[in-house]
Design a protein around this motif. Structure first.
Motif, PDB file in Angstrom:
ATOM      1  N   ALA A   1       3.975  51.961 -10.010  1.00 53.58           N
ATOM      2  CA  ALA A   1       3.403  53.128  -9.338  1.00 53.58           C
ATOM      3  C   ALA A   1       3.906  53.133  -7.902  1.00 53.58           C
ATOM      4  CB  ALA A   1       1.879  53.090  -9.384  1.00 53.58           C
ATOM      5  N   TYR A   2       4.894  53.961  -7.622  1.00 53.72           N
ATOM      6  CA  TYR A   2       5.567  53.916  -6.322  1.00 53.72           C
ATOM      7  C   TYR A   2       4.814  54.769  -5.303  1.00 53.72           C
ATOM      8  CZ  TYR A   2       9.212  52.156  -9.377  1.00 53.72           C
ATOM      9  OH  TYR A   2       9.901  51.428 -10.303  1.00 53.72           O
ATOM     10  N   ARG A   3       4.166  54.074  -4.364  1.00 56.69           N
ATOM     11  CA  ARG A   3       3.453  54.762  -3.282  1.00 56.69           C
ATOM     12  C   ARG A   3       4.405  54.981  -2.120  1.00 56.69           C
ATOM     13  NH1 ARG A   3      -2.049  51.581  -2.122  1.00 56.69           N
ATOM     14  NH2 ARG A   3      -1.961  53.029  -0.374  1.00 56.69           N
ATOM     15  N   THR A   4       4.668  56.226  -1.795  1.00 60.93           N
ATOM     16  CA  THR A   4       5.620  56.546  -0.728  1.00 60.93           C
ATOM     17  C   THR A   4       4.943  57.148   0.491  1.00 60.93           C
ATOM     18  OG1 THR A   4       6.009  58.713  -1.721  1.00 60.93           O
ATOM     19  CG2 THR A   4       7.475  56.915  -2.380  1.00 60.93           C
ATOM     20  N   ALA A   5       3.614  57.079   0.547  1.00 65.32           N
ATOM     21  CA  ALA A   5       2.888  57.656   1.683  1.00 65.32           C
ATOM     22  C   ALA A   5       1.933  56.629   2.282  1.00 65.32           C
ATOM     23  CB  ALA A   5       2.118  58.904   1.242  1.00 65.32           C
ATOM     24  N   LEU A   6       2.342  55.372   2.325  1.00 64.60           N
ATOM     25  CA  LEU A   6       1.496  54.327   2.910  1.00 64.60           C
ATOM     26  C   LEU A   6       1.412  54.517   4.423  1.00 64.60           C
ATOM     27  CD1 LEU A   6      -0.087  51.665   2.519  1.00 64.60           C
ATOM     28  CD2 LEU A   6       2.070  50.453   2.904  1.00 64.60           C
TER      29      LEU A   6
ATOM     30  N   ASP B   1       0.765  47.991  -6.641  1.00 60.94           N
ATOM     31  CA  ASP B   1       1.135  49.241  -7.304  1.00 60.94           C
ATOM     32  C   ASP B   1       2.645  49.333  -7.493  1.00 60.94           C
ATOM     33  OD1 ASP B   1      -1.519  49.900  -7.344  1.00 60.94           O
ATOM     34  OD2 ASP B   1      -1.426  51.175  -5.562  1.00 60.94           O
ATOM     35  N   LEU B   2       3.361  48.885  -6.469  1.00 57.63           N
ATOM     36  CA  LEU B   2       4.820  48.915  -6.555  1.00 57.63           C
ATOM     37  C   LEU B   2       5.316  48.023  -7.681  1.00 57.63           C
ATOM     38  CD1 LEU B   2       7.055  50.269  -4.787  1.00 57.63           C
ATOM     39  CD2 LEU B   2       7.319  48.066  -3.660  1.00 57.63           C
ATOM     40  N   GLU B   3       4.681  46.863  -7.835  1.00 58.09           N
ATOM     41  CA  GLU B   3       5.079  45.930  -8.884  1.00 58.09           C
ATOM     42  C   GLU B   3       4.798  46.494 -10.274  1.00 58.09           C
ATOM     43  OE1 GLU B   3       4.412  41.196  -9.977  1.00 58.09           O
ATOM     44  OE2 GLU B   3       3.083  42.222  -8.579  1.00 58.09           O
TER      45      GLU B   3
END
Length: 556
Positions: free
Chosen positions: A290-295, A285-287
Motif C-alpha cells: 500500500a504505497y502512501r505518497t502523501a506522508l 504499508d509500503l512493505e
C-alpha cells in the motif's frame, strides 16, 4: 530497546540529576545560613569579651590615676577623704580606701557606710590580703569577683601610692558591685535581641540570662585580663524564617525541574515519537504494497525532508510495481502467445515430409528454444503469482518434513525417469511464511534439470536434519537443515556464489535462470543461509539452513 523506553530512561536520569543538583544546592545554602549565623554568634561573644576587657582597662587606669592624685594632695586626711568621695561619686566604684605602707586602712569612703562600719574597718591591718601585698609590691591588682553578704558579686582593683622618689607609700583600693550599671552595663544590647549572654569567673556566674528555648547556636570567648568566660546562646528560631524560605525554594526548584522535564518529555512524545510511529506505519504499508505518497511529518526542516524522501520512494516503488505488472502481463500474454505461434509453426514444419533434413535440424533448435522461453515465462508468472502479487505472510513454525514430502512427490511425477530419494524424520520444525516449499522445489528442480546425464541416471537425494546448533549467520538458538545432493556435473561458480549470497549479478556476470536467484532471495528473507559443497569429480551438495522456533509447537 524501544525508543520510548530509552527516552523515558534518559528523561528520568536528567530529572534525578537536575533535582539532586537543585536539592543539594539549596541544602548547601541552608547550611551556609546556619554557618553564617554561627559565625555571627562567635563575633558577638568576642565583642562582649572585648568590651568587658576595654572597660577593665579603663577602670584599672582610673584607679591608678586616682591613686597618684591622692598621693600628691596637700590637704592631709581631710583632703584625701574628700578625694575618695569624689572618686566614688564620679566612677562606678561603690567604695574606696587608703592603706599605709604597713597595710593599715586609714580612710574609707563610699555609699551606705555607717559609723559602725568605719569603726570596724578603719585601723585594721590588711597586710595578709593579696590586693595589699600585690599593690605594695608595685603592681596594680585586678582581683576576681567575690560574693558579699548582700549576695552581690564585688570586684576589687588596687594600685600602689608612690612618693615623688618612686617608692611605695601606700595602697589605693576601689571596689564595686558587678551589675548592669557598672562593668557589665549594656552588655545585653550587643548582638541579636534574642541572644542569651552568660558570664562566668572561676565557676561563678556573674551574669546569666534565662536559657533559650529549643535548639540554639552557641559560642564562647575569654576576657583577656581576667580569664572570664563569655558564652552567647542564640535560638535557631532567629533564622527559622530564612531556613523555611530556603526549604520552600528547594522543593519548589525540584518541582519546577520535574515539571520542566515532564513538559519536555510530553513535547518529545507528541512530536518525535508520534512522527516516528507514523513513519513506521507508513513503512509497514509500503512493505505490504500500500504505497502512501502523501506522508506529512510536520514543518520542521528535517521531518519535512524525510517526508519528501519517503513520498518520493513510495512513488518510485509504485511506478516499478506498475511496470512489473505490465511486464508480467507481457510475459503471460504477448510473449507466450507469440512463442506458441512459433512452436506451432515449427511443429508443422517438422511434420512436413517435404522439409529438408538440414532445415529440420534448425527448426528443431527453434522449437526447443521457443519451448524453453515459454517455460521461463510460465516460471516467471508463477513467481509473480506466488510471491509478488500476494502480501507478505507472517513467519511462523512449519513442518519441513511435510513440505519436502509434498514437493518431492510433485517433482517425481513431473520427472518420472529421474530418481528422487528422501531421508526424513517424523517431523522437523522451522520458521517460514510461504518460502520453504518454493525453495525446496527450485533447488531440487535445478539439480534435475541441469544434470548432463541421461534422465534415467539422474539422482537427487533430499535429507532433513532437525535440531542442529545454529551457525553464526542464524539468529535463533537452533536450526533445521535441508540437504540436497545430486550426481550432476557440479554447480557453476557464478551460480554457487549467487546462491550463497557472495555474488551480485551484473550485466556481464549473471546466473543462468530464476531458480538460484529466487532461492537466494527467499532464504535471505527468512533469516536463513545456504552452503554449497561440490564433489571432486561430480555432484553438488546444497545445504539450506533454516531458523528453528525456540519451542516446537504442540500437537494441536
Amino acid at each position: 530497546m524501544r525508543l520510548r523506553t530509552t527516552l523515558l530512561g534518559v528523561l528520568l536520569l536528567v530529572a534525578v540529576v537536575l533535582s539532586g543538583t537543585i536539592y543539594a544546592g539549596f541544602t548547601m545554602h541552608k547550611n551556609g545560613v546556619v554557618d553564617q549565623e554561627r559565625e555571627d554568634v562567635k563575633r558577638t561573644a568576642a565583642v562582649v569579651a572585648n568590651r568587658i576587657d576595654a572597660r577593665l582597662t579603663t577602670t584599672v587606669e582610673a584607679v591608678d590615676l586616682w591613686g597618684a592624685s591622692i598621693a600628691v594632695t596637700s590637704d592631709g586626711p581631710v583632703g584625701q577623704f574628700s578625694a575618695l568621695n569624689t572618686f566614688t561619686n564620679r566612677t562606678a566604684f561603690d567604695r574606696a580606701g587608703l592603706y599605709t605602707a604597713d597595710g593599715v586602712l586609714t580612710l574609707v569612703a563610699g555609699s551606705g557606710l555607717t559609723p559602725e562600719d568605719f569603726e570596724t574597718l578603719v585601723g585594721h591591718n590588711y597586710t595578709d590580703e593579696p590586693f595589699v601585698q600585690e599593690a605594695l609590691a608595685g603592681d596594680v591588682y585586678v582581683g576576681q569577683p567575690t560574693q558579699s553578704v548582700t549576695g552581690q558579686h564585688v570586684f576589687r582593683i588596687a594600685a600602689p601610692i608612690r612618693t615623688q622618689r618612686g617608692s611605695v607609700a601606700g595602697v589605693f583600693s576601689g571596689t564595686f558591685e558587678i551589675g548592669d550599671g557598672s562593668l557589665l552595663g549594656d552588655i545585653a544590647s550587643v548582638g541579636h535581641d534574642d541572644d542569651r549572654i552568660r558570664i562566668t569567673a572561676n565557676g561563678t556566674t556573674l551574669l546569666a540570662d534565662s536559657s533559650a528555648d529549643g535548639k540554639t547556636l552557641e559560642a564562647t570567648a575569654t576576657v583577656g585580663q581576667t580569664g572570664w568566660t563569655v558564652a552567647v546562646e542564640r535560638p535557631r528560631s532567629t533564622i527559622a524564617g530564612r531556613l523555611t524560605l530556603a526549604t520552600a525554594m528547594q522543593f519548589g526548584g525540584v518541582f519546577i525541574a520535574l515539571l520542566a522535564v515532564s513538559i519536555v518529555g510530553v513535547w518529545i512524545s507528541r512530536t518525535t515519537l508520534t512522527r516516528i510511529r507514523d513513519l513506521l506505519e507508513a513503512a509497514a504499508d509500503l512493505e505490504s504494497g500500500a504505497y502512501r505518497t502523501a506522508l506529512d511529518l510536520g514543518n520542521i526542516e528535517e521531518w519535512r525532508q524525510l517526508s519528501e524522501r519517503f513520498n518520493s520512494l513510495a512513488e518510485t516503488l509504485e511506478q516499478r510495481d506498475s511496470q512489473l505488472r505490465v511486464l508480467n502481463r507481457v510475459l503471460r500474454h504477448n510473449l507466450r502467445n507469440d512463442m506458441n505461434v512459433i512452436t506451432a509453426r515449427a511443429e508443422r514444419a517438422l511434420a512436413d515430409d517435404d522439409t529438408p533434413a538440414s532445415v529440420k535440424q534448425d527448426v528443431e533448435q527453434i522449437h526447443e528454444t521457443a519451448t524453453r522461453l515459454i517455460n521461463t515465462s510460465e516460471h516467471a508468472r508463477t513467481l509473480y503469482d506466488d510471491l509478488l502479487a500476494t502480501p507478505t505472510q507472517t513467519i511462523e513454525p512449519v513442518d519441513v518434513t511435510t513440505i519436502v514430502e509434498q514437493r518431492t512427490e510433485r517433482l517425481a511425477a513431473e520427472y518420472p525417469e529421474s530418481t528422487i530419494e528422501t531421508t526424513l524424520p517424523e517431523c522437523a520444525w522451522a520458521l517460514d511464511s510461504t518460502a520453504v516449499p518454493i525453495v525446496v522445489e527450485e533447488i531440487v528442480r535445478n539439480a534435475i534439470v541441469h544434470n548432463d546425464l541421461p534422465e534415467a541416471e539422474r539422482t537427487v537425494t533430499v535429507t532433513v536434519e532437525p535440531e542442529h546448533d545454529s551457525t553464526e549467520c542464524i539468529e535463533t538458538e537452533h536450526e533445521t537443515r535441508i540437504v540436497v545432493a545430486d550426481n550432476g556435473p557440479g554447480l557453476p561458480m557464478v551460480e554457487e556464489a549467487l546462491l550463497t549470497n557472495q555474488f551480485e549479478e551484473t550485466p556481464i556476470e549473471h546466473g543462468s535462470g530464476l531458480g538460484v536467484w529466487l532461492a537466494n532471495w527467499l532464504i535471505d528473507q527468512l533469516g536463513g543461509a545456504v552452503s554449497v559443497s561440490t564433489g571432486i569429480d561430480r555432484g553438488t551438495t546444497v545445504t539450506i539452513h533454516l531458523p528453528a522456533p525456540a519451542t516446537p509447537p504442540t500437537d494441536e
